[in-house]
Design a protein around this motif. Structure first.
Motif, PDB file in Angstrom:
ATOM      1  N   LEU A  90      -1.134 -25.308 -35.617  1.00 14.21           N
ATOM      2  CA  LEU A  90       0.502 -24.984 -35.705  1.00 14.21           C
ATOM      3  C   LEU A  90       0.746 -24.706 -34.358  1.00 14.21           C
ATOM      4  O   LEU A  90       1.839 -24.086 -34.163  1.00 14.21           O
ATOM      5  CB  LEU A  90       0.760 -23.902 -36.615  1.00 14.21           C
ATOM      6  CG  LEU A  90       0.498 -24.347 -38.395  1.00 14.21           C
ATOM      7  CD1 LEU A  90       0.997 -23.081 -39.241  1.00 14.21           C
ATOM      8  CD2 LEU A  90       1.397 -25.716 -38.889  1.00 14.21           C
ATOM      9  N   ASP A  91       0.262 -25.094 -33.342  1.00 11.02           N
ATOM     10  CA  ASP A  91       0.525 -24.720 -32.030  1.00 11.02           C
ATOM     11  C   ASP A  91       1.991 -25.059 -31.840  1.00 11.02           C
ATOM     12  O   ASP A  91       2.193 -26.209 -31.930  1.00 11.02           O
ATOM     13  CB  ASP A  91      -0.354 -25.458 -30.923  1.00 11.02           C
ATOM     14  CG  ASP A  91      -0.342 -24.960 -29.732  1.00 11.02           C
ATOM     15  OD1 ASP A  91       0.243 -23.747 -29.442  1.00 11.02           O
ATOM     16  OD2 ASP A  91      -0.680 -25.690 -28.796  1.00 11.02           O
ATOM     17  N   GLY A  92       2.761 -24.234 -31.372  1.00  8.57           N
ATOM     18  CA  GLY A  92       4.243 -24.596 -30.829  1.00  8.57           C
ATOM     19  C   GLY A  92       5.057 -24.269 -31.965  1.00  8.57           C
ATOM     20  O   GLY A  92       6.524 -24.657 -31.593  1.00  8.57           O
ATOM     21  N   LYS A  93       4.780 -24.164 -33.249  1.00 15.94           N
ATOM     22  CA  LYS A  93       5.723 -23.913 -34.328  1.00 15.94           C
ATOM     23  C   LYS A  93       5.881 -22.497 -34.344  1.00 15.94           C
ATOM     24  O   LYS A  93       5.041 -21.640 -34.268  1.00 15.94           O
ATOM     25  CB  LYS A  93       5.036 -24.419 -35.582  1.00 15.94           C
ATOM     26  CG  LYS A  93       4.922 -25.985 -35.314  1.00 15.94           C
ATOM     27  CD  LYS A  93       6.214 -26.701 -35.304  1.00 15.94           C
ATOM     28  CE  LYS A  93       6.018 -28.224 -35.523  1.00 15.94           C
ATOM     29  NZ  LYS A  93       7.343 -28.878 -35.270  1.00 15.94           N
ATOM     30  N   ILE A  94       7.178 -22.144 -34.650  1.00 16.10           N
ATOM     31  CA  ILE A  94       7.666 -20.943 -35.008  1.00 16.10           C
ATOM     32  C   ILE A  94       8.122 -20.728 -36.263  1.00 16.10           C
ATOM     33  O   ILE A  94       8.883 -21.410 -36.860  1.00 16.10           O
ATOM     34  CB  ILE A  94       8.849 -20.030 -34.073  1.00 16.10           C
ATOM     35  CG1 ILE A  94       8.198 -20.350 -32.576  1.00 16.10           C
ATOM     36  CG2 ILE A  94       9.301 -19.080 -34.402  1.00 16.10           C
ATOM     37  CD1 ILE A  94       9.416 -20.032 -31.462  1.00 16.10           C
ATOM     38  N   LEU A 115      -1.020 -17.490 -38.009  1.00 13.09           N
ATOM     39  CA  LEU A 115      -1.632 -16.920 -36.893  1.00 13.09           C
ATOM     40  C   LEU A 115      -2.994 -17.605 -36.758  1.00 13.09           C
ATOM     41  O   LEU A 115      -3.366 -17.871 -35.522  1.00 13.09           O
ATOM     42  CB  LEU A 115      -1.702 -15.632 -36.915  1.00 13.09           C
ATOM     43  CG  LEU A 115      -0.407 -14.845 -36.606  1.00 13.09           C
ATOM     44  CD1 LEU A 115      -0.671 -13.526 -37.018  1.00 13.09           C
ATOM     45  CD2 LEU A 115       0.506 -14.985 -35.360  1.00 13.09           C
ATOM     46  N   ARG A 116      -3.761 -17.956 -37.900  1.00 12.01           N
ATOM     47  CA  ARG A 116      -5.221 -18.350 -37.475  1.00 12.01           C
ATOM     48  C   ARG A 116      -5.095 -19.881 -37.017  1.00 12.01           C
ATOM     49  O   ARG A 116      -6.015 -20.481 -36.940  1.00 12.01           O
ATOM     50  CB  ARG A 116      -5.926 -18.346 -38.858  1.00 12.01           C
ATOM     51  CG  ARG A 116      -6.400 -17.039 -39.188  1.00 12.01           C
ATOM     52  CD  ARG A 116      -7.274 -16.811 -40.495  1.00 12.01           C
ATOM     53  NE  ARG A 116      -7.566 -15.539 -40.922  1.00 12.01           N
ATOM     54  CZ  ARG A 116      -8.460 -14.947 -40.569  1.00 12.01           C
ATOM     55  NH1 ARG A 116      -9.150 -15.116 -39.526  1.00 12.01           N
ATOM     56  NH2 ARG A 116      -8.548 -13.606 -41.377  1.00 12.01           N
ATOM     57  N   LEU A 117      -3.857 -20.441 -37.491  1.00 11.59           N
ATOM     58  CA  LEU A 117      -3.597 -21.856 -36.822  1.00 11.59           C
ATOM     59  C   LEU A 117      -2.770 -21.796 -35.475  1.00 11.59           C
ATOM     60  O   LEU A 117      -2.340 -22.995 -35.089  1.00 11.59           O
ATOM     61  CB  LEU A 117      -2.953 -22.820 -37.941  1.00 11.59           C
ATOM     62  CG  LEU A 117      -3.796 -22.933 -39.188  1.00 11.59           C
ATOM     63  CD1 LEU A 117      -2.937 -23.900 -40.228  1.00 11.59           C
ATOM     64  CD2 LEU A 117      -5.116 -23.444 -39.246  1.00 11.59           C
ATOM     65  N   ASP A 118      -2.650 -20.717 -34.949  1.00 11.81           N
ATOM     66  CA  ASP A 118      -2.144 -20.565 -33.562  1.00 11.81           C
ATOM     67  C   ASP A 118      -0.661 -21.048 -33.461  1.00 11.81           C
ATOM     68  O   ASP A 118      -0.341 -21.341 -32.636  1.00 11.81           O
ATOM     69  CB  ASP A 118      -2.798 -21.569 -32.508  1.00 11.81           C
ATOM     70  CG  ASP A 118      -3.856 -20.959 -31.938  1.00 11.81           C
ATOM     71  OD1 ASP A 118      -3.947 -19.554 -31.910  1.00 11.81           O
ATOM     72  OD2 ASP A 118      -4.668 -21.429 -31.363  1.00 11.81           O
ATOM     73  N   ASP A 360       3.244 -32.007 -40.445  1.00 12.76           N
ATOM     74  CA  ASP A 360       2.428 -33.382 -40.320  1.00 12.76           C
ATOM     75  C   ASP A 360       1.632 -33.065 -39.000  1.00 12.76           C
ATOM     76  O   ASP A 360       1.873 -33.854 -38.170  1.00 12.76           O
ATOM     77  CB  ASP A 360       3.741 -34.305 -39.914  1.00 12.76           C
ATOM     78  CG  ASP A 360       3.021 -35.923 -40.185  1.00 12.76           C
ATOM     79  OD1 ASP A 360       1.794 -35.842 -40.424  1.00 12.76           O
ATOM     80  OD2 ASP A 360       3.658 -36.553 -39.658  1.00 12.76           O
ATOM     81  N   ARG A 361       0.777 -32.055 -39.090  1.00 18.13           N
ATOM     82  CA  ARG A 361       0.002 -31.785 -38.072  1.00 18.13           C
ATOM     83  C   ARG A 361      -1.485 -32.045 -38.235  1.00 18.13           C
ATOM     84  O   ARG A 361      -2.491 -31.878 -37.637  1.00 18.13           O
ATOM     85  CB  ARG A 361      -0.009 -30.336 -37.765  1.00 18.13           C
ATOM     86  CG  ARG A 361       1.029 -29.706 -36.973  1.00 18.13           C
ATOM     87  CD  ARG A 361       1.218 -30.517 -35.578  1.00 18.13           C
ATOM     88  NE  ARG A 361       2.566 -30.067 -34.831  1.00 18.13           N
ATOM     89  CZ  ARG A 361       2.544 -29.129 -33.907  1.00 18.13           C
ATOM     90  NH1 ARG A 361       1.404 -28.195 -33.876  1.00 18.13           N
ATOM     91  NH2 ARG A 361       3.584 -28.777 -33.274  1.00 18.13           N
ATOM     92  N   PHE A 362      -1.597 -33.499 -39.236  1.00 17.04           N
ATOM     93  CA  PHE A 362      -2.966 -33.941 -39.526  1.00 17.04           C
ATOM     94  C   PHE A 362      -3.458 -34.603 -38.230  1.00 17.04           C
ATOM     95  O   PHE A 362      -4.922 -34.761 -38.014  1.00 17.04           O
ATOM     96  CB  PHE A 362      -2.875 -34.957 -40.480  1.00 17.04           C
ATOM     97  CG  PHE A 362      -2.141 -34.405 -42.122  1.00 17.04           C
ATOM     98  CD1 PHE A 362      -2.856 -33.661 -42.703  1.00 17.04           C
ATOM     99  CD2 PHE A 362      -1.043 -34.518 -42.371  1.00 17.04           C
ATOM    100  CE1 PHE A 362      -2.674 -32.962 -43.805  1.00 17.04           C
ATOM    101  CE2 PHE A 362      -0.541 -34.102 -43.520  1.00 17.04           C
ATOM    102  CZ  PHE A 362      -1.109 -33.352 -44.114  1.00 17.04           C
ATOM    103  N   ASP A 363      -2.860 -35.055 -37.071  1.00 17.95           N
ATOM    104  CA  ASP A 363      -3.435 -35.802 -36.069  1.00 17.95           C
ATOM    105  C   ASP A 363      -4.106 -34.768 -35.157  1.00 17.95           C
ATOM    106  O   ASP A 363      -4.845 -35.321 -34.198  1.00 17.95           O
ATOM    107  CB  ASP A 363      -2.084 -36.425 -35.510  1.00 17.95           C
ATOM    108  CG  ASP A 363      -1.169 -35.329 -34.879  1.00 17.95           C
ATOM    109  OD1 ASP A 363      -0.971 -34.179 -35.273  1.00 17.95           O
ATOM    110  OD2 ASP A 363      -0.355 -35.799 -34.096  1.00 17.95           O
TER     111      ASP A 363
END
Ligand code: CP
Length: 372
Positions: A90-94, A115-118, A360-363
């Motif tokens: 989840l980097d970059g998502k708020i 938070l555990r996925l950033d 859609d962060r499967f990539d």
């Protein structure tokens, strides 16, 4: 902690999750803690099914079908067994957690999942720190949220609050409980625990009614959102139940909409007011006592309670969305009947699975993950 024989190919390749050590019950504890590997199995997770959730709002259990629940729960099982932190899903998502009503589990587990996925969180734990205190409308708050975050997770005391914030909201909204309406991600956490307990419940529909489970619901589904959402999701898996009994002191615990849903599913259904009439025949007991009526809490059906000395079947499980009051005795915590702690603990992984799908962060997932 658990048997390793059913490990999937992915978890043979990928490092094990270090964060789940804290989920292990204390030494000598009897508490039920089903193994996610059994649900994960060897078949690839169906990415096409999960992609149906991309950019979607989740307001009701009716936003899911059976396949989506199963694949989300299998994906959650993968996230529970593997070390996911290095992939920053989840980097970059708020995310904005907007809780206009009190919560222990839902807000904290959504925030932990993020938070555990950033991902990052804007946390609103109390309506009193927003413009609501000064009379601001939810419609206006929704317009502002479009600019401040990428997704809103909202809890509110009022059932129509979803409609009001959606007037202007253009980013996805997840319903974290709306008055006496619904609590769809609680139902996901419930079914994640159930499917880990008995992965065969996920199998494609087959006629099983007579040999199925007797589900007892202690509470008033018409007024209790978590119970209502659990019941609606259970109807997606209806052939697994030979009977549903609602135990409630209220005259009409279901209300017309739920009654129609159950009748439509064709499950044998009964109501009674005293848990003692059915307890020794139940395989799954789902209980709750706190209902939200208007903007106040009420304890309904509180005369029915379960404790260690209750005549439960040896393999019966007890589920509860928590918080509990007197209806569920703490002397059941250290028994094989306790699935309620697994519901609360697993909520982090199933919410991670849902957020990964909506964004859609499967990539970002590493090579070796069995996706098709
Ligand atoms: N299960 C549940 O909704 O708990 P909270 O009220 O603590 O979020």
């Amino acid at each position: 902690m658990k048997k390793q024989s059913a490990r999937s190919s992915s978890s043979q390749i990928l490092p094990a999750n270090q964060n789940t050590r804290a989920l292990e019950p204390p030494e000598n504890a009897e508490t039920l803690r089903p193994d996610p590997h059994d649900l994960l199995g060897d078949a690839p997770i169906d990415l096409k099914v999960l992609k149906s959730l991309v950019d979607k709002s989740i307001l009701s259990v009716k936003d899911f079908d059976r396949k989506t629940v199963v694949e989300l729960c299998r994906f959650a099982a993968l996230l529970e067994v593997m070390e996911i932190a290095p992939y920053h899903l989840l980097d970059g998502k708020i995310l904005i957690t907007a809780f206009f009503e009190a919560s222990t589990r839902t807000r904290t587990s959504f925030e932990s999942a993020t938070l555990r996925l950033d991902g990052k969180i804007i946390s609103i734990p109390d309506a009193a720190i927003t413009g609501v205190k000064k009379g601001e409308s939810l419609g206006d708050i929704g317009e502002m949220f479009n600019a401040y975050g990428d997704l809103v997770i909202m809890r509110h005391t009022e059932t129509d609050a979803l409609d009001r914030i959606r007037q202007n909201l253009r980013i996805p909204l997840i319903n974290a409980g709306n008055g006496s309406g619904e609590h769809p991600t609680q139902a996901l956490a419930d079914w994640y625990a159930l499917l880990k307990w008995k992965p065969e419940l996920a199998a494609k529909k087959r006629k099983k009614r007579n040999g199925g489970l007797h589900l007892g619901i202690m509470g008033t589904p018409g007024n209790m959102r978590a119970v209502k959402s659990f019941l609606l999701m259970s109807l997606l898996f209806e052939e697994n139940f030979r009977r549903i009994t609602v135990v409630s002191e209220m005259a009409d615990p279901l209300g017309p909409e739920l009654r129609e849903e159950i009748e439509g599913a064709g499950i044998e259904f009964q109501e009674c007011s005293n848990i003692q009439e059915v307890i020794s025949d139940l395989d799954v007991v789902y209980m709750n006592s706190i209902a939200f009526l208007g903007d106040s809490y009420r304890t309904l059906d509180s005369q029915n309670k379960i404790e260690k000395k209750s005549p439960l079947k040896k393999n019966a499980i007890i589920m509860h969305p928590l918080a509990r009051l007197g209806e569920l005795d703490t002397d059941l915590d250290n028994t094989r009947h306790n699935l309620y702690f697994a519901q609360a603990h697993g909520a982090v992984f199933v919410r991670q699975a849902l957020l990964t799908a909506v964004f859609d962060r499967f990539d970002r997932l590493p090579e070796g993950i069995p996706l098709k």
